[in-house]
Design an enzyme around this catalytic site. Sequence first.
Site, PDB file in Angstrom:
ATOM      1  CE  LYS A 164      -3.395  13.443  78.793  1.00 14.28           C
ATOM      2  NZ  LYS A 164      -2.862  14.176  77.614  1.00 14.28           N
TER       3      LYS A 164
ATOM      4  CB  SER B  20      -2.975  11.569  74.600  1.00 15.00           C
ATOM      5  OG  SER B  20      -2.492  12.772  75.165  1.00 15.00           O
TER       6      SER B  20
ATOM      7  CB  SER C 257      -2.767  15.497  73.555  1.00 14.18           C
ATOM      8  OG  SER C 257      -2.319  14.359  72.862  1.00 14.18           O
TER       9      SER C 257
HETATM   10  N1  GLN Z   1      -1.014  12.469  68.613  1.00 13.62           N
HETATM   11  C1  GLN Z   1       0.298  12.956  68.923  1.00 13.62           C
HETATM   12  C2  GLN Z   1       1.180  11.814  69.359  1.00 13.62           C
HETATM   13  O1  GLN Z   1       0.720  10.720  69.410  1.00 13.62           O
HETATM   14  C3  GLN Z   1       0.234  14.031  69.969  1.00 13.62           C
HETATM   15  C4  GLN Z   1      -0.039  13.507  71.318  1.00 13.62           C
HETATM   16  C5  GLN Z   1       0.007  14.574  72.371  1.00 13.62           C
HETATM   17  O2  GLN Z   1      -0.169  15.749  72.086  1.00 13.62           O
HETATM   18  N2  GLN Z   1       0.287  14.167  73.585  1.00 13.62           N
HETATM   19  O3  GLN Z   1       2.336  12.003  69.649  1.00 13.62           O
END
Ligand code: GLN
Length: 483
Positions: A76, A151, A175
Amino acid sequence: MLNSSLKQLSAALAVKKISSVELTGLFLDRIEALNPAINAFITVDREKSLGEARVADARIAAGNAGPLTGIPVAHKDIFCAEGWLTTCGSKMLSNFVSPYDAHVIARFKAAGTVTLGKTNMDEFAMGSSNETSYYGPVKNPWDIGRVPGGSSGGAAACIAARMAPAATGTDTGGSIRQPAALCGLTGLKPTYGVVSRYGMIAFASSLDQGGPMAKSAEDCALLLSAMAGFDARDSTSLERPAEDYSRSLDAPLAGLKIGLPKEFFGEGMDADVRAAVEEALAQYRKLGAVTVEVSLPNSRLSVPAYYVLAPAEASSNLSRFDGVRYGYRAPEYGDLKDMYQKSRAQGFGSEVKRRILIGAYVLSHGYYDAYYLQAQRLRRLIAQDFEAAFQVCDVIMSPTSPSVAFAFGAKSADPVQMYLSDIYTISTNLAGLPGMSLPCGFGAGNMPVGLQLIGNYFDEARMLNVAHQYQQVTDWHLRMPAV
Ligand code: GLN
């Protein structure tokens, strides 16, 4: 080769049925063919990857190979990797070539894996659909009109399309698990502190945790064994003995107590998701498990608590990028506006700007007690709910996401709808517990459904065992999209 497990790839490398250079080349060719349509990778560097593969081949030839030596892994783009562009999905870092390796990257290098490239993601990991990336949206390989989740959407999409056998992800509120669910993969967010955050660009430091994404629990166990470990450079890294996360994969499940939180099985879950999860639970009962109802009464407040705490931490972290110092002594609204304008000039996207504003607001004088402190109290209550639940069960199960992958644009106009994508995953991060998602069937539009497992602190090996046993009697994790 493309659908092989990591163990199978490792065996093929060991008997020289294939070299790491050939294996890496195979995946690079696949990336070249499919990535233009999927957009899972931000950076691919064929020569660099093949160079690492040659080193791995030499190591195999010398008889020094470990279980992951020579296996290509996609990272990532939140992980700093020496000599690689590391953007975190943001224009803000679009010219940042990292001078050093994140702890996770160093661990994978030590294991002898090959870096296959850097994967696309929501900007600064803020999102559930990969629509906030400066590098454009990632397409779900099961249906390119739909989101892959976020994400870690690039990580999920590259494995689903078999452009990589495995990838790293990070999970602040879901995410790793949500994109794994939406793309038909297995992913694990470890207990907070098990994987070092050193060199992993911060979103919300008290919630962020790196973890593996792959086709199966067996693969995730191998990857986690390489990733996890104490690192003095992360002050929240836990000093614990190294673990072999594959050690209990084969244990039978007879007598396993599965807790089903009644709050998670109420309204808000789509019927197709419910049906697939019910069927998975029936399968677990056949394997000898019993289900018990548990209650997580404060979990309904997990999303609001998270959207105070995560932006608060993010706004403090991101202040580095525009040189504005704020936080507990947040400026008044006039200064916020100034900051907003500065950050816009420097290229934050709209979701990041929204979070910076929310974060500065909830930390500001006069609002701190009402929002930030309240959210911290809620966080404690949510953790206590889990503590009570684990008195009567070994593992908790629920859907990972309330719906299958949705169409592009379906939720981007309404942040609350988007934030609710993580309704089942966020409380795990708030409590610091390990969580996992594994494929358990297909729903509307023939899109994958994910089953979530939540374990007690440090129960990763047990969770991987619970997932692996299910994957021995089902083949959802082996299904691949027709790309
Ligand atoms: N969807 C959540 C957010 O936008 C979690 C994102 C994540 O786990 N990095 O904060």
